[in-house]
Design an enzyme around this catalytic site. Structure first.
Site, mmCIF file in Angstrom:
data_model
loop_
_atom_site.group_PDB
_atom_site.id
_atom_site.type_symbol
_atom_site.label_atom_id
_atom_site.label_comp_id
_atom_site.label_asym_id
_atom_site.label_seq_id
_atom_site.Cartn_x
_atom_site.Cartn_y
_atom_site.Cartn_z
ATOM 1 N N HIS A 34 -19.236 -0.675 -0.187
ATOM 2 C CA HIS A 34 -18.964 0.487 0.441
ATOM 3 C C HIS A 34 -17.475 0.945 0.111
ATOM 4 C CE1 HIS A 34 -17.890 3.103 3.901
ATOM 5 N NE2 HIS A 34 -17.365 1.944 4.283
ATOM 6 N N ASN A 74 -14.156 8.207 2.484
ATOM 7 C CA ASN A 74 -15.110 7.288 3.053
ATOM 8 C C ASN A 74 -16.076 8.078 3.945
ATOM 9 O OD1 ASN A 74 -16.409 5.401 4.618
ATOM 10 N ND2 ASN A 74 -14.428 4.699 5.418
ATOM 11 N N CYS A 79 -21.148 1.456 8.429
ATOM 12 C CA CYS A 79 -21.153 1.359 6.985
ATOM 13 C C CYS A 79 -21.966 0.405 6.421
ATOM 14 C CB CYS A 79 -19.866 1.361 6.295
ATOM 15 S SG CYS A 79 -18.591 2.531 7.277
HETATM 16 O O1 UT7 Z 1 -15.581 2.160 7.113
HETATM 17 C C1 UT7 Z 1 -14.433 1.473 7.523
HETATM 18 C C2 UT7 Z 1 -13.274 2.302 7.796
HETATM 19 N N1 UT7 Z 1 -11.977 1.962 7.967
HETATM 20 C C3 UT7 Z 1 -11.195 1.034 6.983
HETATM 21 O O2 UT7 Z 1 -11.815 0.858 5.887
HETATM 22 C C4 UT7 Z 1 -9.674 1.098 7.249
HETATM 23 C C5 UT7 Z 1 -9.113 -0.090 6.469
HETATM 24 N N2 UT7 Z 1 -7.704 0.447 6.641
HETATM 25 C C6 UT7 Z 1 -6.662 0.955 5.802
HETATM 26 O O3 UT7 Z 1 -7.500 1.720 4.905
HETATM 27 C C7 UT7 Z 1 -5.113 1.216 5.771
HETATM 28 O O4 UT7 Z 1 -4.973 0.195 6.948
HETATM 29 C C8 UT7 Z 1 -5.056 2.749 6.172
HETATM 30 C C9 UT7 Z 1 -5.226 3.351 4.952
HETATM 31 C C10 UT7 Z 1 -5.888 3.124 7.278
HETATM 32 C C11 UT7 Z 1 -3.620 2.443 6.652
HETATM 33 O O5 UT7 Z 1 -2.777 1.938 5.433
HETATM 34 P P1 UT7 Z 1 -1.711 0.869 6.111
HETATM 35 O O6 UT7 Z 1 -1.265 0.327 4.719
HETATM 36 O O7 UT7 Z 1 -2.195 -0.209 6.684
HETATM 37 O O8 UT7 Z 1 -0.600 1.612 6.812
HETATM 38 P P2 UT7 Z 1 0.069 1.725 8.240
HETATM 39 O O9 UT7 Z 1 -0.944 2.194 8.999
HETATM 40 O O10 UT7 Z 1 0.550 0.355 8.292
HETATM 41 O O11 UT7 Z 1 1.435 2.656 8.079
HETATM 42 C C12 UT7 Z 1 2.444 2.200 7.243
HETATM 43 C C13 UT7 Z 1 3.428 3.583 7.201
HETATM 44 C C14 UT7 Z 1 3.674 3.655 8.828
HETATM 45 O O12 UT7 Z 1 5.122 4.232 8.612
HETATM 46 P P3 UT7 Z 1 6.190 3.052 9.141
HETATM 47 O O13 UT7 Z 1 5.786 2.544 10.285
HETATM 48 O O14 UT7 Z 1 6.171 1.782 8.055
HETATM 49 O O15 UT7 Z 1 7.559 3.921 9.042
HETATM 50 C C15 UT7 Z 1 3.076 4.910 9.167
HETATM 51 O O16 UT7 Z 1 3.558 5.577 10.130
HETATM 52 O O17 UT7 Z 1 2.751 4.663 6.670
HETATM 53 C C16 UT7 Z 1 2.828 5.680 7.755
HETATM 54 N N3 UT7 Z 1 1.801 6.454 7.504
HETATM 55 C C17 UT7 Z 1 1.326 7.457 7.004
HETATM 56 N N4 UT7 Z 1 2.477 8.170 6.367
HETATM 57 C C18 UT7 Z 1 1.924 9.266 5.524
HETATM 58 C C19 UT7 Z 1 0.256 6.028 8.373
HETATM 59 N N5 UT7 Z 1 -0.466 7.120 7.846
HETATM 60 C C20 UT7 Z 1 0.401 7.895 7.068
HETATM 61 C C21 UT7 Z 1 -0.113 9.102 6.441
HETATM 62 N N6 UT7 Z 1 0.696 9.621 5.582
HETATM 63 N N7 UT7 Z 1 -1.496 9.590 6.068
#
Ligand code: UT7
Length: 313
Positions: free
Chosen positions: A240, A270, A114
């Protein structure tokens, strides 16, 4: 030292726009979760006969038309992408043919995730300066949904497809800086290429998030320092568009300047290297950016790489 200006922009979007609610029919997620965690409301997805090349051509053609330049004066074409249709020929050579550009042209694809657009701006500036040439066409085009793993709900909600192009020309005496960083890392964000194994995006979201906030903050600070400018001089800081929460975290470090940050991730998700040109186009179209305005572009991505550019338009 020469700075650069951005003469015009062009964008290309696939026909199909998929809302969070629609995505929730096939992925275990919800509109509420996606909006809260990322600020995303929908994303475009390529369908039949739509790909990295077709979007690059459309975005590039629009940018050339808007700039009102003679395309014979384009001396460099760079396609920044992490989702090339082919390993070879490179997209840039296909775009040269598709847009009927000069054969006497520097053309290359650039994969710096990116941050690709920011890297390409610096290369274009150097090339135009050294060779006394007029314009460069830089296009970020991404068919990311093709390499998105829809069984990984924490990753797949983030990405969308789009193309965004800019025409860059030299701007003598204008303020300018371009900073780039690389920290090789295979673990937190990767997708296989010719090795064939794992040709889907693999991401440790939390690690990328932490890295992104620090990287963008460093990019903004060092672009200011290197250009000898202050935040008061800057009209917009264009990040970005990876996640609205990342931008909000960065914003908190710039108290009193929050309104200089802009985001339209809600409508596009994104789109990697296309995201900065899409924001630029929106700001130009709204009359929010004009000749002489000073902006900072800042990006980060897989590599890990990050970079920033200070540009006086
Ligand atoms: O161009 C560069 C590309 N990448 C990025 O910029 C990514 C940067 N990171 C992020 O944007 C965030 O880390 C995410 C949006 C990907 C994820 O958000 P998060 O706040 O880090 O969530 P997490 O992965 O820690 O998940 C928290 C909870 C989990 O459940 P438990 O274990 O707390 O029960 C996940 O299973 O949310 C759950 N979860 C979801 N629930 C509903 C993860 N993805 C989803 C979903 N829908 N899509």
């Amino acid at each position: 030292m020469n700075g650069v200006t951005i003469l015009s922009t062009g964008t290309a979007l696939p026909k199909r726009c998929v809302t969070n609610d629609e995505l929730s029919k096939t992925v275990d997620t919800s509109d509420e979760w996606i909006r809260q965690r990322s600020g995303i409301g929908c994303r475009y997805m390529c369908g039949e006969n739509e790909n990295t090349y077709t979007m690059a051509i459309e975005a590039g053609r629009k940018a050339i038309e808007k700039a009102g330049i003679n395309k014979e004066d384009i001396a460099l074409v760079a396609i920044t992408t992490s989702s090339s249709d082919y390993l070879f020929p490179m997209n840039a050579s296909m775009v040269q043919a598709g847009l009927g550009l000069n054969e006497e042209i520097m053309s290359f694809d650039l994969t710096a995730a990116c941050s690709g657009l920011i890297y390409a701006i610096e290369l274009a500036r150097g090339y135009l300066t050294m060779n006394n040439k007029k314009y460069a066409l830089i296009i970020g085009s991404e068919h990311l949904t093709r390499i998105t793993d829809y069984t990984d709900r924490s990753t797949c909600i983030l990405f969308g497809d789009a193309g965004g192009a800019i025409i860059v020309g030299l701007n003598e005496g204008a303020a300018y800086a371009n900073k780039q960083w690389t920290r090789g890392n295979f673990d937190v964000l990767w997708c296989a290429g010719a090795s064939g194994n794992g040709q889907k995006i693999h991401m440790d979201g939390k690690e990328v998030f932490k890295f992104a906030v620090g990287a963008m903050d460093q990019g903004i600070r060092e672009a200011l320092e290197a250009s000898g400018q202050t935040l008061d001089d800057v009209k917009y800081i264009i990040c970005h568009q990876a996640n609205l929460r990342i931008i909000d975290h960065v914003k908190k470090r710039y108290k009193g300047y929050e309104d200089k940050f802009f985001s339209n991730i809600e409508r596009y998700a994104n789109t990697s290297t296309a995201s900065i040109p899409i924001v630029l186009e929106e700001l130009f179209d709204k009359g929010e950016l004009n000749k002489g305005d000073k902006i900072i572009l800042v990006g980060f991505g897989a590599g890990l790489v990050w970079g920033s550019a200070f540009i006086e338009l």
